[in-house]
Design a protein around this motif. Structure first.
Motif, short mmCIF file in Angstrom:
data_model
loop_
_atom_site.label_atom_id
_atom_site.label_comp_id
_atom_site.label_asym_id
_atom_site.label_seq_id
_atom_site.Cartn_x
_atom_site.Cartn_y
_atom_site.Cartn_z
N LYS A 291 -4.70 -27.80 -84.89
CA LYS A 291 -3.79 -27.49 -83.79
C LYS A 291 -3.10 -28.76 -83.30
CE LYS A 291 -3.66 -25.62 -79.12
NZ LYS A 291 -4.38 -24.91 -78.07
N PRO B 294 -7.31 -13.26 -82.08
CA PRO B 294 -7.27 -12.40 -80.89
C PRO B 294 -8.63 -11.79 -80.50
CG PRO B 294 -5.37 -11.96 -82.27
CD PRO B 294 -6.26 -12.90 -83.04
N ARG C 169 -11.57 -20.96 -86.07
CA ARG C 169 -10.21 -20.65 -85.65
C ARG C 169 -10.20 -19.55 -84.61
NH1 ARG C 169 -6.81 -16.81 -88.60
NH2 ARG C 169 -8.20 -15.38 -89.67
N GLU C 170 -9.32 -19.75 -83.66
CA GLU C 170 -9.16 -18.78 -82.59
C GLU C 170 -8.32 -17.63 -83.10
OE1 GLU C 170 -8.37 -19.38 -77.88
OE2 GLU C 170 -7.02 -20.43 -79.25
N ASP D 1 3.27 -25.11 -82.08
CA ASP D 1 2.10 -24.65 -81.34
C ASP D 1 1.36 -23.60 -82.14
OD1 ASP D 1 2.51 -26.15 -78.92
OD2 ASP D 1 4.19 -24.81 -78.47
N MET D 2 0.04 -23.67 -82.07
CA MET D 2 -0.80 -22.68 -82.74
C MET D 2 -2.10 -22.56 -81.97
SD MET D 2 -2.07 -24.77 -86.17
CE MET D 2 -3.16 -23.48 -86.75
N ASP D 3 -2.85 -21.50 -82.26
CA ASP D 3 -4.16 -21.32 -81.65
C ASP D 3 -5.12 -22.38 -82.18
OD1 ASP D 3 -3.39 -19.08 -80.15
OD2 ASP D 3 -3.86 -17.71 -81.80
N ALA D 4 -6.23 -22.55 -81.48
CA ALA D 4 -7.24 -23.54 -81.87
C ALA D 4 -7.67 -23.31 -83.32
CB ALA D 4 -8.44 -23.46 -80.94
N TYR D 5 -7.75 -24.40 -84.07
CA TYR D 5 -8.10 -24.36 -85.49
C TYR D 5 -8.68 -25.72 -85.85
CZ TYR D 5 -7.37 -22.96 -90.43
OH TYR D 5 -7.53 -22.60 -91.75
#
Length: 128
Positions: free
Chosen positions: A39, A88, A85-86, A49-53
């Protein structure tokens, strides 16, 4: 054939799952040699931007020793990556399936070692 061993963790934060993953790895003889915050890297390098990884490069020294002993160039495929990884639904933990990743190498001794490491990583993922 899946190339990863996966588990979805719900009701826990990213950092908590990271801590649990590192403990599960350590409890089974793995150390984390490398860590990549994907991220942060994507934000810095691409302004995306991206989700936690996060990628954890895990190694069990005894198993690495055995693998290198039967196939000296296998180091090009080490360490065993574990990703957090985050998603949903929560935090997904995925470990490489060493049997799958080593399938291109025609060495029965290595395949046996890879099977042992797969079992160990399966235990890690279940324990998170």
């Amino acid at each position: 054939m899946s190339y990863t061993i996966n588990r979805l963790i719900q009701g826990a934060g990213f950092d908590q799952v990271d801590e649990r993953t590192r403990k599960a790895l350590a409890d089974r003889g793995f150390g984390v040699l490398t860590e990549i915050d994907v991220k942060a890297t994507m934000k810095k390098k691409l302004d995306k931007d991206m989700d936690a990884y996060r990628i954890l490069g895990a190694c069990n020294p005894n198993m690495a020793w055995e693998a290198i002993g039967v196939e000296p160039r296998v180091g090009a495929m080490l360490p065993c990556n574990v990703i957090l990884r985050e998603v949903p639904e929560g935090i997904e933990v995925s470990a490489i399936d060493p049997v799958s990743s080593m399938s291109a190498i025609d060495n029965d001794e290595l395949k046996e070692i890879a099977g042992q490491v797969r079992d160990m990583l399966s235990e890690v993922v279940k324990a998170v």
